[in-house]
Design a protein around this motif. Structure first.
Motif, short mmCIF file in Angstrom:
data_model
loop_
_atom_site.label_atom_id
_atom_site.label_comp_id
_atom_site.label_asym_id
_atom_site.label_seq_id
_atom_site.Cartn_x
_atom_site.Cartn_y
_atom_site.Cartn_z
N LEU A 207 -22.53 -37.79 -9.97
CA LEU A 207 -23.63 -37.57 -11.19
C LEU A 207 -25.14 -36.76 -11.31
O LEU A 207 -25.56 -37.11 -10.02
N PRO A 208 -25.53 -35.78 -11.90
CA PRO A 208 -26.55 -35.30 -11.74
C PRO A 208 -27.55 -36.37 -12.34
O PRO A 208 -27.55 -37.62 -12.48
N ILE A 209 -28.53 -36.11 -11.65
CA ILE A 209 -30.28 -36.99 -11.26
C ILE A 209 -30.75 -36.86 -12.03
O ILE A 209 -31.89 -37.26 -12.18
N PRO A 233 -23.34 -32.56 -5.40
CA PRO A 233 -24.39 -31.29 -6.07
C PRO A 233 -23.52 -31.26 -7.62
O PRO A 233 -23.95 -31.91 -8.41
N LYS A 234 -22.60 -31.89 -7.76
CA LYS A 234 -22.10 -31.94 -9.02
C LYS A 234 -20.18 -32.55 -9.04
O LYS A 234 -19.81 -32.54 -7.44
N PHE A 235 -20.17 -33.13 -10.63
CA PHE A 235 -18.62 -33.59 -10.10
C PHE A 235 -17.16 -32.16 -10.06
O PHE A 235 -17.46 -31.20 -10.75
N THR A 258 -10.81 -39.32 -16.53
CA THR A 258 -9.81 -38.31 -17.48
C THR A 258 -9.25 -36.72 -16.14
O THR A 258 -8.01 -36.33 -16.18
N ARG A 259 -10.65 -36.30 -15.32
CA ARG A 259 -10.64 -35.48 -14.57
C ARG A 259 -9.13 -36.06 -13.72
O ARG A 259 -8.32 -34.74 -12.78
N LEU A 260 -9.66 -36.65 -12.77
CA LEU A 260 -8.53 -37.08 -11.55
C LEU A 260 -7.47 -37.59 -12.23
O LEU A 260 -6.89 -37.44 -11.29
N GLY A 280 -19.69 -44.95 -17.94
CA GLY A 280 -20.78 -45.86 -18.83
C GLY A 280 -20.86 -44.05 -19.31
O GLY A 280 -20.52 -43.10 -18.85
N SER A 281 -21.90 -44.29 -20.52
CA SER A 281 -22.87 -43.34 -20.98
C SER A 281 -22.04 -42.54 -22.20
O SER A 281 -22.88 -42.10 -23.19
N ALA A 282 -20.56 -43.02 -22.15
CA ALA A 282 -19.66 -42.13 -23.42
C ALA A 282 -19.01 -43.58 -23.23
O ALA A 282 -18.49 -44.35 -22.37
N GLU A 302 -16.18 -51.16 -17.09
CA GLU A 302 -16.98 -50.37 -18.22
C GLU A 302 -18.69 -50.88 -17.67
O GLU A 302 -18.85 -52.88 -18.64
N ARG A 303 -19.67 -50.63 -18.76
CA ARG A 303 -20.73 -51.07 -18.51
C ARG A 303 -21.54 -50.49 -19.95
O ARG A 303 -21.05 -48.69 -20.37
N TYR A 304 -22.63 -50.36 -20.18
CA TYR A 304 -23.08 -50.13 -21.09
C TYR A 304 -25.15 -50.20 -21.86
O TYR A 304 -25.34 -50.84 -21.39
N GLY A 305 -25.30 -48.54 -21.68
CA GLY A 305 -26.75 -48.29 -21.38
C GLY A 305 -27.09 -47.06 -21.78
O GLY A 305 -26.60 -46.45 -23.11
N MET A 306 -28.26 -47.43 -22.52
CA MET A 306 -29.59 -46.18 -22.30
C MET A 306 -30.47 -45.79 -21.95
O MET A 306 -31.17 -46.81 -20.88
N THR A 307 -31.33 -44.93 -22.28
CA THR A 307 -32.26 -44.19 -21.12
C THR A 307 -33.48 -45.50 -21.73
O THR A 307 -34.00 -45.21 -20.74
N ILE A 407 -21.93 -37.22 -28.44
CA ILE A 407 -22.53 -37.56 -26.79
C ILE A 407 -20.65 -36.65 -26.08
O ILE A 407 -19.46 -36.89 -26.19
N SER A 408 -21.02 -35.90 -25.54
CA SER A 408 -19.85 -35.03 -24.86
C SER A 408 -20.47 -34.68 -23.56
O SER A 408 -21.03 -34.41 -22.82
N GLY A 409 -19.10 -35.38 -22.61
CA GLY A 409 -19.49 -35.61 -21.45
C GLY A 409 -20.35 -36.21 -21.00
O GLY A 409 -21.18 -36.12 -19.80
N GLY A 410 -20.82 -36.97 -21.31
CA GLY A 410 -22.16 -38.33 -21.16
C GLY A 410 -23.54 -37.43 -21.21
O GLY A 410 -24.09 -37.91 -21.16
N TYR A 411 -23.30 -36.20 -21.89
CA TYR A 411 -24.43 -36.05 -22.24
C TYR A 411 -24.83 -35.91 -24.36
O TYR A 411 -24.16 -35.71 -25.11
N ASN A 412 -25.65 -36.54 -23.88
CA ASN A 412 -26.16 -37.06 -25.98
C ASN A 412 -26.52 -35.67 -26.97
O ASN A 412 -27.42 -34.47 -25.88
N ALA A 471 -29.97 -25.78 -24.50
CA ALA A 471 -28.85 -25.45 -23.19
C ALA A 471 -27.23 -25.84 -23.45
O ALA A 471 -26.86 -25.88 -24.81
N ARG A 472 -26.42 -25.07 -22.44
CA ARG A 472 -25.11 -24.43 -22.63
C ARG A 472 -24.29 -25.41 -23.81
O ARG A 472 -23.88 -25.70 -24.79
N PHE A 473 -25.08 -27.01 -23.27
CA PHE A 473 -23.97 -28.00 -23.22
C PHE A 473 -24.59 -28.39 -24.77
O PHE A 473 -22.90 -29.36 -25.96
N PRO A 476 -22.47 -25.51 -30.11
CA PRO A 476 -21.12 -25.27 -31.28
C PRO A 476 -20.06 -24.89 -30.56
O PRO A 476 -20.10 -23.09 -29.95
N ARG A 477 -18.88 -25.26 -30.56
CA ARG A 477 -17.86 -24.34 -29.75
C ARG A 477 -16.81 -24.15 -31.33
O ARG A 477 -15.99 -23.32 -30.54
N LYS A 478 -17.57 -24.26 -31.89
CA LYS A 478 -16.91 -24.07 -33.21
C LYS A 478 -17.51 -23.15 -34.14
O LYS A 478 -18.53 -24.47 -34.34
#
Ligand code: MCA
Ligand code: AMP
Length: 509
Positions: A207-209, A233-235, A258-260, A280-282, A302-307, A407-412, A471-473, A476-478
């Motif tokens: 995960l990113p830190i 360093p990344k997934f 899902t990627r695994l 978590g995160s999404a 699965e667990r649930y949190g927030m910043t 929430i896209s890939g765990g990023y809000n 940021a790129r993430f 809009p993808r469309k």
């Protein structure tokens, strides 16, 4: 915990490992960083921060790649009492400017590649600047190399501010969530117990830190247990599969899983030695949970949190980990479901706004007392903006969001921030940004535009404007142009109608 601690967070997570030669970090090439080597580097960085004139309570903004040195920078902030403000490496210079300005950061630490752009930001805002590159080089480490491998830990109390993590808001303005030493420490200790972490654990951390999940949940839990962490360093599926044999446990966002599962090598044999996978995160789709179980024999926890709150609920370690639920409130956490309009508690089984209270809940938003008062009640309950229910067996289910959030890939991603940019573009009369289902990221961003009379929006110009600002993430993808946006009788845009209409855009992609 003893009363003579000078700095509870440092002493408990880091200081007690002093002299411990066992591995803390396992790096992609298989090399290891022992606890003692990590702490020596931490002390050197802390010494350098002090030499730069940083005092306890000052803020340090770090936009750096994930590396052992980046983690040691966090530890050095804790040891020297400096407030750590990590930033997503995808943020543009204009996004970073806001965080540095709002926090009044005394020092900005960035990648050498961003030095020019961020020097201009730092100079304008009166902050110092240092570099830390992905390979661990840079002016920060040059300065640290001249310092002693011991540092007189700054005195801090449990109520002192340890970290400032920015979280976007529905108004498009980010707010700095103030996390105290106790917020972080209490949560790490609870999670170690709940998830049975010990010094024999080897946690795979891809995960990113710069967010709660990779930094506080994964790293603090490992530190509190005295275990080791495979620090990637990344997934990346190949790298994760290569390191999995040495791991005992893994934490991820649903996209990791899902990627695994998309890779046939990820099977029962590859995972049979593992004791725990958490997500978590999404939202983790029940379908992903079930497929994972059928393929590997493991039930993802699965667990649930927030910043603002760290972790609030978790499925049980022992007992039924139920797909589509986030489990029970953690020990010390009060959770209730309330009527969004009145704030009064609703009966079990009814859907309402999730509110939480406990030692994990943040101190408020940095220099935004009105925002704090809107979301943090005087009795300590935090209004999460998530909609959920508590089922007849006490499991919490998140059924939706009261807040306009993607929430896209765990990023809000807060639509408002993107709409403000889209609305300014030539040819755009107004816009509505929505999240639609996406097979890889869970949700992705779609911009719905209404053209100004007689003008067509210039999609290339719009995407260029987004690229400069966001940021790129978040891009809009469309983009879709409509004659008008659906509105209710109050004039409010009905995003649910847009989401239904465009919900299939990425199906099968
Ligand atoms: C990268 N891209 C993304 C995302 N990540 N786009 C949308 N959403 C994303 N999350 C962009 C890249 O810039 C790239 O752009 C394109 O999408 C594809 O990149 P790819 O190589 O597939 O991405 P990746 O580098 O593999 O990253 C995907 C990821 C990563 C592994 C899912 O986003 C990730 O590690 N997410 C974890 C986030 C996280 O830790 N969240 C925790 C927040 P281009 O088109 O230019 O190539 S803490 C939290 O939420 C709370 C407290 C909690 O409960 O934990
Ligand atoms: P952030 O504060 O940016 O870290 O994001 C927190 C938000 O992520 C929460 O308010 C939820 O909407 C969402 N979230 C975190 N964990 C889960 C989960 N397990 N299921 C569904 N949503 C989640």
């Amino acid at each position: 915990m003893t009363s003579e601690m000078v700095n509870p967070l440092y002493d408990t997570l880091f200081g007690r490992h002093s002299g411990n030669a066992s591995p803390f970090l396992i790096l992609p090439d298989g090399s290891e960083v022992s606890y003692s080597a990590f702490l020596a580097q931490t002390a050197q960085i802390a010494g350098h921060l002090a030499a730069l004139g940083l005092n306890p309570g000052d803020r340090l903004a770090a936009q750096v790649a994930k590396s052992p040195e980046a983690l040691a920078l966090y530890a050095a902030c804790v040891q020297s009492g400096v407030v750590f403000l990590p930033l997503n490496t995808a943020y543009t210079a204009s996004e970073v400017t806001y965080f540095v300005e709002n926090s009044g950061a005394a020092l900005v630490v960035c990648d050498g590649g961003n030095l020019d752009a961020l020097t201009r930001v730092a100079e304008k805002l009166g902050a110092q600047i240092a570099t830390l590159n992905a390979d661990g080089t840079g002016s920060l480490m040059d300065g640290a190399a001249n310092q002693s491998a011991t540092f007189a830990t700054a005195h801090r109390s449990r109520d002192d501010l340890a970290a400032l993590l920015y979280t976007s808001g529905t108004t498009g303005r980010s707010k700095g969530a103030m996390l105290s030493q106790d917020n972080l420490l209490s949560n790490a200790e609870v999670l170690v117990d709940e998830w049975r972490f010990t010094d024999a654990d080897v946690l795979l951390n891809a995960l990113p830190i710069f967010h709660t999940h990779g930094l506080f949940v994964a790293s603090n839990v490992t530190l509190a247990a005295g275990g080791a962490m495979i620090f990637l360093p990344k997934f990346d599926v190949d790298t994760v599969l290569a390191h999995l044999p040495r791991a005992t446990s893994m934490m991820g966002v649903p996209t990791f899983y899902t990627r695994l599962l998309d890779d046939a090598r990820f099977d029962r044999a590859a995972t049979q030695h593992m004791r725990l996978f958490t997500s978590g995160s999404a939202p983790l789709l029940a379908e992903t949970h079930d497929t994972f179980r059928a393929r590997t024999g493991h039930a993802i926890l699965e667990r649930y949190g927030m910043t603002e709150t760290n972790m609030n609920t978790s499925n049980p370690y022992d007992g039924d980990r139920r797909a589509g639920t986030v489990g029970f409130p953690l020990p010390g956490v009060d959770l209730k479901i309330c009527d969004p309009a009145t704030g009064s508690e609703l009966p079990q089984g009814e859907v309402g706004q999730i509110e939480v209270r406990g030692p994990n809940v943040f101190m408020g938003y940095w220099q935004m007392p009105e925002k704090t008062a809107e979301e943090l009640r005087s009795d300590g309950f935090f209004i999460t903006g998530d909609l959920g229910l508590i089922d007849d067996q006490g499991y919490v289910q998140i059924v939706g969001r009261g807040k306009d959030l993607i929430i896209s890939g765990g990023y809000n991603i807060y639509p408002k921030e993107i709409e403000l940019i889209l609305d300014e573009q030539p040819g755009v009369l107004e816009s509505a940004v929505i999240g639609v289902p996406h097979p890889d990221f869970g949700e992705t961003v779609v911009g719905v535009l209404v053209a100004e009379p007689g003008r067509a929006p210039d999609e290339d110009a719009i995407m260029a404007a987004a690229a400069g600002a966001l940021a790129r993430f978040k891009h809009p993808r469309k983009l879709i142009v409509l004659d008008e946006l659906p509105r209710n009788t109050m004039g409010k845009v009905q995003k649910n109608i847009l989401r239904e209409r465009f919900g299939d855009l990425f199906n099968g992609s």
